[in-house]
Design a protein around this motif. Structure first.
Motif, PDB file in Angstrom:
ATOM      1  N   ARG A   2     -10.566  -1.491   4.224  1.00  0.00           N
ATOM      2  CA  ARG A   2     -10.170  -2.393   5.305  1.00  0.00           C
ATOM      3  C   ARG A   2     -11.230  -3.483   5.435  1.00  0.00           C
ATOM      4  NH1 ARG A   2      -8.383   2.503   8.936  1.00  0.00           N
ATOM      5  NH2 ARG A   2      -6.213   2.581   8.315  1.00  0.00           N
TER       6      ARG A   2
ATOM      7  N   TYR B 138      -8.580  -7.016  12.269  1.00  0.00           N
ATOM      8  CA  TYR B 138      -8.076  -6.640  10.945  1.00  0.00           C
ATOM      9  C   TYR B 138      -6.570  -6.875  10.937  1.00  0.00           C
ATOM     10  CZ  TYR B 138      -6.661  -3.549   7.111  1.00  0.00           C
ATOM     11  OH  TYR B 138      -6.110  -3.033   5.973  1.00  0.00           O
TER      12      TYR B 138
ATOM     13  N   GLU C 109      -3.224  -5.845   8.952  1.00  0.00           N
ATOM     14  CA  GLU C 109      -2.759  -4.823   8.017  1.00  0.00           C
ATOM     15  C   GLU C 109      -1.300  -5.059   7.664  1.00  0.00           C
ATOM     16  OE1 GLU C 109      -2.728   0.029   7.753  1.00  0.00           O
ATOM     17  OE2 GLU C 109      -3.070  -0.897   9.675  1.00  0.00           O
ATOM     18  N   LYS C 110      -1.003  -5.056   6.366  1.00  0.00           N
ATOM     19  CA  LYS C 110       0.377  -5.214   5.903  1.00  0.00           C
ATOM     20  C   LYS C 110       1.043  -3.845   5.903  1.00  0.00           C
ATOM     21  CE  LYS C 110       2.206  -8.433   3.926  1.00  0.00           C
ATOM     22  NZ  LYS C 110       3.282  -9.239   4.443  1.00  0.00           N
ATOM     23  N   LYS C 111       2.187  -3.761   6.595  1.00  0.00           N
ATOM     24  CA  LYS C 111       3.022  -2.551   6.575  1.00  0.00           C
ATOM     25  C   LYS C 111       4.421  -3.008   6.208  1.00  0.00           C
ATOM     26  CE  LYS C 111       0.515   0.679   9.288  1.00  0.00           C
ATOM     27  NZ  LYS C 111       0.563   1.824  10.126  1.00  0.00           N
TER      28      LYS C 111
ATOM     29  N   THR D 105       3.125  -7.699   9.360  1.00  0.00           N
ATOM     30  CA  THR D 105       1.673  -7.716   9.474  1.00  0.00           C
ATOM     31  C   THR D 105       1.315  -7.184  10.849  1.00  0.00           C
ATOM     32  OG1 THR D 105       1.461  -9.606   7.989  1.00  0.00           O
ATOM     33  CG2 THR D 105      -0.400  -9.151   9.440  1.00  0.00           C
TER      34      THR D 105
ATOM     35  N   TYR E 213      -8.438   4.549  12.309  1.00  0.00           N
ATOM     36  CA  TYR E 213      -9.204   3.356  11.963  1.00  0.00           C
ATOM     37  C   TYR E 213     -10.684   3.702  11.925  1.00  0.00           C
ATOM     38  CZ  TYR E 213      -5.017   0.617  12.161  1.00  0.00           C
ATOM     39  OH  TYR E 213      -3.772   0.129  11.887  1.00  0.00           O
TER      40      TYR E 213
ATOM     41  N   ASN F 271       1.784   4.408   3.809  1.00  0.00           N
ATOM     42  CA  ASN F 271       2.405   3.287   4.520  1.00  0.00           C
ATOM     43  C   ASN F 271       3.750   2.915   3.899  1.00  0.00           C
ATOM     44  OD1 ASN F 271       0.256   3.183   6.286  1.00  0.00           O
ATOM     45  ND2 ASN F 271      -0.714   1.434   5.326  1.00  0.00           N
TER      46      ASN F 271
END
Length: 148
Positions: free
Chosen positions: A37, A58, A60-62, A66, A86, A132
């Motif tokens: 990360r 941060y 995060e792509k899921k 995003t 996290y 994910n």
């Protein structure tokens, strides 16, 4: 998917984390390193539970979405953990905002010097990206099923 779980940090490697979750009908062991990360550390600060905390963000792509994550960590608590799995910041995360929808804030700190966490070994092993993707596929399948 259950959010109940625990995280083990390999002290010898110092960068390997294993998160144990109950998901998809069984135990899942998600392995990642602390540098996976890429946190954006800021100079913004505030106090939480009497501890000076600094803000980190941060993205995060899921799947196609995003997720925006905002963490407030306390450098004088040198534990690289926080809510929802996290980690990787130079201090304990005392508050986590998840996509401006959920906020987790510590309301007290209890010390337990005798606590020892064993390395999880039983469960389906996978990387965070694999997990994910599975979650994203499950959500898409649910959406597709509800349209019919």
């Amino acid at each position: 998917i259950s959010v109940d779980g625990k995280i083990f940090k390999n002290q010898q490697l110092a960068i390997q984390y294993i998160e144990e979750l109950k998901a998809f009908g069984g135990k899942v062991l998600i392995t990642e390193t602390s540098n996976e990360r890429q946190w954006n550390l800021t100079k913004e600060k505030r106090e939480i539970l009497g501890k000076q905390c600094y803000k980190a963000t941060y993205n995060e792509k899921k799947g196609e979405k995003t997720i925006n994550v905002e963490a407030w960590f306390a450098p004088d608590l040198p534990y690289q953990f926080g809510p929802k799995g996290y980690h990787g910041l130079p201090g304990l995360i005392l508050e986590l905002k998840y996509n401006n929808v959920l906020t987790y804030t510590a309301d007290k700190i209890n010390w337990n010097e005798e606590l020892h966490v064993e390395k999880p070994s039983k469960g389906r092993k996978m990387l965070r990206a694999e997990f994910n993707e599975m979650v994203g596929n499950a959500v898409e399948n649910l959406k597709s099923g509800s349209k019919n």
